[in-house]
Design an enzyme around this catalytic site. Sequence first.
Site, mmCIF file in Angstrom:
data_model
loop_
_atom_site.group_PDB
_atom_site.id
_atom_site.type_symbol
_atom_site.label_atom_id
_atom_site.label_comp_id
_atom_site.label_asym_id
_atom_site.label_seq_id
_atom_site.Cartn_x
_atom_site.Cartn_y
_atom_site.Cartn_z
ATOM 1 N N SER A 109 -9.948 -0.490 6.952
ATOM 2 C CA SER A 109 -9.348 -0.285 5.634
ATOM 3 C C SER A 109 -8.621 -1.495 5.057
ATOM 4 O O SER A 109 -8.222 -1.468 3.898
ATOM 5 C CB SER A 109 -8.370 0.897 5.672
ATOM 6 N N SER A 139 -9.821 1.828 2.747
ATOM 7 C CA SER A 139 -8.948 2.603 1.892
ATOM 8 C C SER A 139 -7.912 1.780 1.135
ATOM 9 O O SER A 139 -7.361 2.259 0.157
ATOM 10 C CB SER A 139 -8.216 3.644 2.733
ATOM 11 N N LYS A 182 0.848 -1.194 0.000
ATOM 12 C CA LYS A 182 0.000 0.000 0.000
ATOM 13 C C LYS A 182 0.883 1.244 0.000
ATOM 14 O O LYS A 182 1.883 1.299 0.730
ATOM 15 C CB LYS A 182 -0.908 -0.017 1.238
#
Lengths: 479, 102
Positions: free
Chosen positions: A175, A151, A76
């Site tokens: 997330s 997210s 990420k």
Amino acid sequence: MNRPLVEICGDVRAGKVTARSRVEAYLAEIARREPEIHAFNELHADAARAQADAIDATVRGGGDPGPLAGAVIAIKDNIVMREGRTTCSSRMLENYRSPFDATVIDRLRAAGAVFIGKTNLDEFAMGSSTENSAFGVTRNPHDPARVAGGSSGGSAAAVSAGFCDAALGSDTGGSIRQPAALCGCVGFKPTYGRVSRYGLVAFGSSLDQIGPFARSVEDATLVYDSLVGRDPSDSTTADVAHEPLAAKVREPLTRLRVGIPREYRSAANAPAVAAALDRAIAAARAFGAEIVDIDLPLTDLGISTYYVIAPAEASSNLARFDGIRYGHRAKLAPGEDLEALYSKSRAEGFGPEVQRRILLGTYVLSSGYYDAYYKRALQVRRLIKEEFDRAFEKCDVILGPTSPIPAFPIGGMKDPLSMYLCDVYTVNTNIAGIPGISLNAGFADEGGRRLPIGIQLQSKAFDEETLLRAATMFERALG
Amino acid sequence: MADALTDADIKKIAKLSRLSLPDSQVGAVRTQLSSILGHIAQLQAVEVAGVEPMAHPLRIVNRLGADEPKAAMPVEELLRNAPAVEDRYLAVPKVLGDGGGA
């Protein structure tokens, strides 16, 4: 490539398959489908090839590259790496190049993993759809007209689309777990303090935790085993013993007590979500678990508590982006001063959702409102944690939906509050600091597309062994 | 608590946040924040008397590192991301004078 990762890495360590060939296979799949999905902010193809070649050379020389030898992992883009840029999907950090690697990067590299690239996210991890990225939305591999969740939508989509073996995400209020549910893979948020946050760009420091996405619970556990443990660079990592769990997760638990909170059977759950939960409960009965009805009456207060605490911490953490030391700097008109530089740089560099949360956080911390909002939220936080403590006297794991709805159409959720309310089943995990995992429990048929539905298990803090072994039992029963 | 947010409140919060906010956006921000705060108002109904605030999930006390010098990151590397540099320093606009107040 759907064999257990432990076997794949075993083959790489034994020289039966090369890490390089695995990287090339994933790069080919990425070339084919990434233009449609947009899971990545940046691919590290050449660096991945070089890493893979080095691992293969170690094997040829009789060495052992480690338990994740040749595992291809996406990261990420709010976890810093020296390689490439770390953008947090924000204009603010569009050209930021980290001078150091996050601890989780060091640990994965030491275990033999190969990094394939940086994945898209909601800007600074603020959002539940990856629509808030400054660099474009990530599309759901099961239906590209729909969101991948967020997210960590890029990491979830990358695993589900077959672009990598596993991925890292961060989870502040769901997330990791929510995008895993919406994309149909496994997403695991460990106990707060299990995994170092050093090198994770901070959002809500008392809530943030790094964890893996993978194709199976066992694969996620294998990655987790390499991440976990005390880090001198993160004083909030816990001094709690950890033994590797990957070899144990297939051992079934006897006398497992599965708690089902009344509040998780909400009328707001989509019919396919309610059906998946019923199927999971039936599966648990079938494998011999005891089903325990429990109450978590504070469940609905989680969103309010979270949307005070997380923005408060974010407004403080994001104060560092001032246009001085790194990040976007606005051009000033003649005569404008330092304060104008701060205010213009931040207004230009941050997107609307990030600005909204900074404003909200600043408000709840401001003089006259601190006690009424922030302090009160921290008090409710303790009540939520104590409610979980009492629940775990009656059961070993808590089962429920991960998200009340499956993946929604891109652009289909216009109001910020409506989006926030979808986090109802995931935020309390972070508020209490306990671990949670989402795994697939079926699909919803929607206009000819099969949309994944996730279920979530939560356990006591630091009891990942029970959580992951129970999750493996559900995975087998539902698979 | 039930006080409605005014445009003046929004401008004050934006200033405290160091976010320049065009007048044209103040109304929209007020509507959004009011909607979120309207939901958060449910916290006011919770009985919290005597409950100790919980700022953090872990019961850990301060951890002290060993007092040993370590190599620092090279200045050149730290400055690589700086938007404006003069010699080996960060360049900023004039700081003294009318700093805009606080």
